[in-house]
Scaffold this motif. Structure first.
Motif, PDB file in Angstrom:
ATOM      1  N   GLY A 170      48.460  28.279  38.533  1.00 31.79           N
ATOM      2  CA  GLY A 170      49.289  26.930  38.445  1.00 31.79           C
ATOM      3  C   GLY A 170      50.392  26.929  39.414  1.00 31.79           C
ATOM      4  N   LYS A 171      51.225  25.944  39.673  1.00 36.06           N
ATOM      5  CA  LYS A 171      52.092  25.802  40.660  1.00 36.06           C
ATOM      6  C   LYS A 171      53.124  26.635  40.365  1.00 36.06           C
ATOM      7  N   ASP A 172      53.222  27.226  39.179  1.00 39.44           N
ATOM      8  CA  ASP A 172      54.332  28.219  38.878  1.00 39.44           C
ATOM      9  C   ASP A 172      53.771  29.663  38.850  1.00 39.44           C
ATOM     10  N   HIS A 250      43.662  27.944  43.463  1.00 34.94           N
ATOM     11  CA  HIS A 250      44.584  26.940  43.307  1.00 34.94           C
ATOM     12  C   HIS A 250      44.278  25.511  43.389  1.00 34.94           C
ATOM     13  N   THR A 251      44.897  24.635  42.833  1.00 30.89           N
ATOM     14  CA  THR A 251      44.427  23.199  43.157  1.00 30.89           C
ATOM     15  C   THR A 251      45.345  22.300  43.735  1.00 30.89           C
ATOM     16  N   ASN A 252      46.321  22.962  44.357  1.00 31.13           N
ATOM     17  CA  ASN A 252      47.412  22.259  45.277  1.00 31.13           C
ATOM     18  C   ASN A 252      47.774  22.924  46.511  1.00 31.13           C
ATOM     19  N   LEU A 253      48.092  22.213  47.397  1.00 27.30           N
ATOM     20  CA  LEU A 253      48.451  22.721  48.865  1.00 27.30           C
ATOM     21  C   LEU A 253      49.941  23.326  48.847  1.00 27.30           C
TER      22      LEU A 253
END
Length: 503
Positions: A170-172, A250-253
Motif C-alpha cells: 500500500g501507499k503506507d 504497488h498500484t500507485n505512482l
C-alpha cells in the motif's frame, strides 16, 4: 547473395522473339489445368511465320532464321529496360489503420518464491498475475496516431508478512494482507513517422538505464516520454525523459530513486543508440542524467565469429562512468565500472568467462525498479561494492542442438573480492547520514569476499493449445563474509508464463 548468370546478346534476342509467346501459352495452359483433373498438354510454340506477321517490318530472311531485326523499336525498348527493385515501404506506409493493426494479448504469470536470509528475514509468496495488453495500430497517412492500454491484476494465493513487494504494498508501505489488486499497468498515446515512434504515458522501455526489473508477478512501469527511431539502416536511436514509476507490488505512482542510495529525484533523461556494424557485431553508446544525482555514460561492444556446429566465439565489453551533478544529493560520485566476457559454444554447450571491476570509492548505483546494470556478473547479487573485483564461470545448454527445442539451462558461479568501502564509510560516519547503512556493515566499513552459485533450467512448449508457455525454475545460493554488504541467502523460484493472443 546469388548472382544471376549473364547471357549473350543473341540469346537475349532469341528469348524476346520466342520466349514471351511461349510463357504466355504456358501460363494460360497451367491456369486451365489448375481446375482440371488431368495434367495440361505441353504448349505449342508459335510458328516462325506467325512471328513474321506480328512484325511485318522485319526481313523475311531474318525471321526465317529466327533472328528478328535488331532495329525493331520493340526490341530496342525491351533490350534497354532496367527492372528496378520494388521500394521498401516503412511501417507507417504499410499501416492498416487504428483498428486494423490493433492487438489484444494476455500474459498469465503464476509466480512462487521462497527465500531465506541468514539472521534476518524469511519470505515466501505465491501469486497469480495477469497482464491484459491492448495495442492499437496507427492511423494512416504521413503521421500516424494511436494509443496503448493495459490492465494489470493479481491474486495472492499465499504470502507471509515478509513477502515485501512480491505481494501488494500500500501507499503506507504495508498491505500484505490484501487478497487481490488491479490497476492500469500501462497507458500511453503514440505517434509514428516512417520508422520513428514517440510515446507519452505509463510505459515500458528497455535501455542500459531504464530496463524494468521484471522479476515479480507483475513488472514495474515508468511515466514519461520516449522516442525510438529505426529510420537509419542497422541503427536504433532513442531518447526519453521519465518522472514517476509504478513499482513492483504497488498500484500507485511514486518518485524515482536510486537503487542502493535510496535517494529520490525528480527526473531521469537519456539518449543514445546502437549500431549493428556487422551481422554479428553491435556497438552501443548512451548517456543519462538523474537530476541532482548523477550523469552516467554507457558503452558496449559485442562481436561473434564462427559457428556452433564447430565453435562459436563471442566477446563483449560493457562500461559505465558515473559522476555527480547539480546538488549532488547522493554525495560525491566519481565511479567507473566495467565487465569483459568471452564465451565459446559448441553444439548444445556453451561456456562463458566474465570479469568485472568497480573503480571508485562509491558503490556502482542505478535507478531503483530497473535492471540498469548491464554488467556481466550482476546475477543473484550485483558485485558492485567500491573497488570490488569479481569473476564468473557460466555453463549454458541449448536443447535445440539435442533435438529438444525449447529446453534451456544455465549454471553459474561468481566470486567477488577486494571490496573496500572505507572511504565512503568515512564520508558517512554519522549514523544519521542517509548513506550510513550502505557503507557500513556489522560495525565496520563494507569489505570482504563473497560468492554465489545458481541454476536456472527452463522449457518453452513448442506446439499445442499452450504453445509458447514457458516454465522456469531458479535456485540461487549466496555466501558472504560478515562485513560484506549482501547477506547470506538462498532462494528458489518457479515461474510459469502463459501468453494468449485474443486478436
Amino acid at each position: 547473395m546469388r548472382h544471376q548468370g549473364h547471357t549473350s546478346g543473341a540469346q537475349n534476342v532469341l528469348w524476346l522473339a520466342l520466349g514471351r509467346p511461349m510463357v504466355a501459352t504456358v501460363v494460360a495452359t497451367a491456369a486451365t489445368a489448375a481446375l482440371a483433373d488431368e495434367p495440361p498438354a505441353p504448349p505449342n510454340p508459335a510458328p516462325l511465320t506467325q512471328l513474321a506477321q506480328a512484325n511485318p517490318g522485319a526481313p523475311a530472311t531474318s525471321v526465317a532464321a529466327g533472328m528478328p531485326d535488331m532495329n525493331s523499336p520493340l526490341i530496342k525498348v525491351e533490350k534497354n529496360r532496367v527492372n528496378l527493385p520494388e521500394p521498401t515501404l516503412s511501417s507507417q506506409a504499410k499501416s492498416q489503420g487504428l483498428i486494423g493493426d490493433s492487438h489484444l494479448n494476455l500474459l498469465w504469470r503464476n509466480y512462487s518464491d521462497y527465500m531465506e536470509v541468514s539472521n534476518s528475514s524469511h519470505r515466501h509468496a505465491w501469486i497469480q498475475g495477469v497482464q491484459a495488453n491492448y495495442e492499437s495500430g496507427y492511423t494512416q497517412g504521413l503521421i500516424g496516431f494511436g494509443f496503448d492500454a493495459s490492465l494489470f491484476a493479481a491474486l495472492k494465493l499465499d504470502g507471509g508478512k515478509g513477502a515485501g513487494n512480491m505481494v501488494h504494498v500500500g501507499k503506507d508501505g504495508d498491505g500484505q494482507n490484501q487478497l487481490a489488486w488491479a490497476y492500469p499497468g500501462m497507458y500511453d498515446i503514440k505517434g509514428r513517422i516512417s520508422e520513428t515512434v514517440l510515446k507519452y504515458g505509463l510505459q515500458i522501455v528497455s535501455n542500459p538505464f531504464l530496463d524494468p526489473h521484471d522479476n515479480r508477478a507483475l513488472p514495474p512501469t515508468f511515466l514519461g516520454a520516449s522516442l525510438v527511431s529505426k529510420d537509419v539502416k542497422d541503427m536504433s536511436l532513442e531518447a526519453g525523459s521519465f518522472t514517476k514509476v509504478d513499482a513492483r507490488g504497488h498500484t500507485n505512482l511514486s518518485s524515482l530513486s536510486t537503487s542502493y542510495g535510496g535517494v529520490k529525484f525528480s527526473r531521469l533523461s537519456y539518449f543514445g543508440g546502437s549500431w549493428d556494424y556487422a551481422p554479428s557485431g553491435t556497438l552501443s553508446l548512451y548517456a543519462d542524467q538523474a537530476d541532482d544525482i548523477w550523469r552516467q555514460y554507457y558503452a558496449s561492444v559485442s562481436h561473434s565469429i564462427g559457428d556452433p556446429r564447430t565453435v562459436k566465439w563471442s566477446g563483449m565489453a560493457n562500461v559505465y562512468s558515473t559522476h555527480d551533478t547539480g546538488a549532488a544529493r547522493q554525495g560525491h560520485i566519481n565511479n567507473n565500472a566495467y565487465s569483459l566476457t568471452l564465451s565459446a559454444q559448441h553444439g548444445a554447450s556453451g561456456l562463458l568467462l566474465g570479469y568485472q571491476q568497480v573503480l571508485g570509492d562509491q558503490f556502482f548505483d542505478y535507478v531503483n525498479e530497473t535492471n540498469g546494470i548491464y554488467l556481466s556478473n550482476s546475477m543473484d547479487v550485483d558485485y558492485n561494492a567500491p573497488h570490488e573485483r569479481s569473476l564468473q564461470l557460466r555453463y549454458t545448454l541449448d536443447g535445440s542442438y539435442l533435438g529438444v527445442p525449447g529446453l534451456r539451462a544455465m549454471l553459474w558461479g561468481v566470486m567477488g573480492w577486494d571490496a573496500d568501502a572505507s572511504a565512503g564509510a568515512a564520508a558517512n560516519a554519522s549514523a544519521s547520514s542517509p548513506l550510513h547503512d550502505l557503507y557500513w556493515k556489522n560495525g565496520e566499513p563494507v569489505h570482504g569476499r563473497h560468492h554465489e552459485i545458481g541454476f536456472v533450467p527452463s522449457y518453452t512448449l513448442q506446439s499445442g493449445r499452450f504453445k509458447d508457455t514457458k516454465i522456469t525454475f531458479m535456485a540461487m545460493w549466496h555466501v558472504g563474509q560478515a562485513h560484506y554488504s549482501d547477506s547470506n541467502n538462498m532462494e528458489y523460484r518457479l515461474v510459469v508464463n502463459l501468453p494468449m493472443k485474443v486478436f
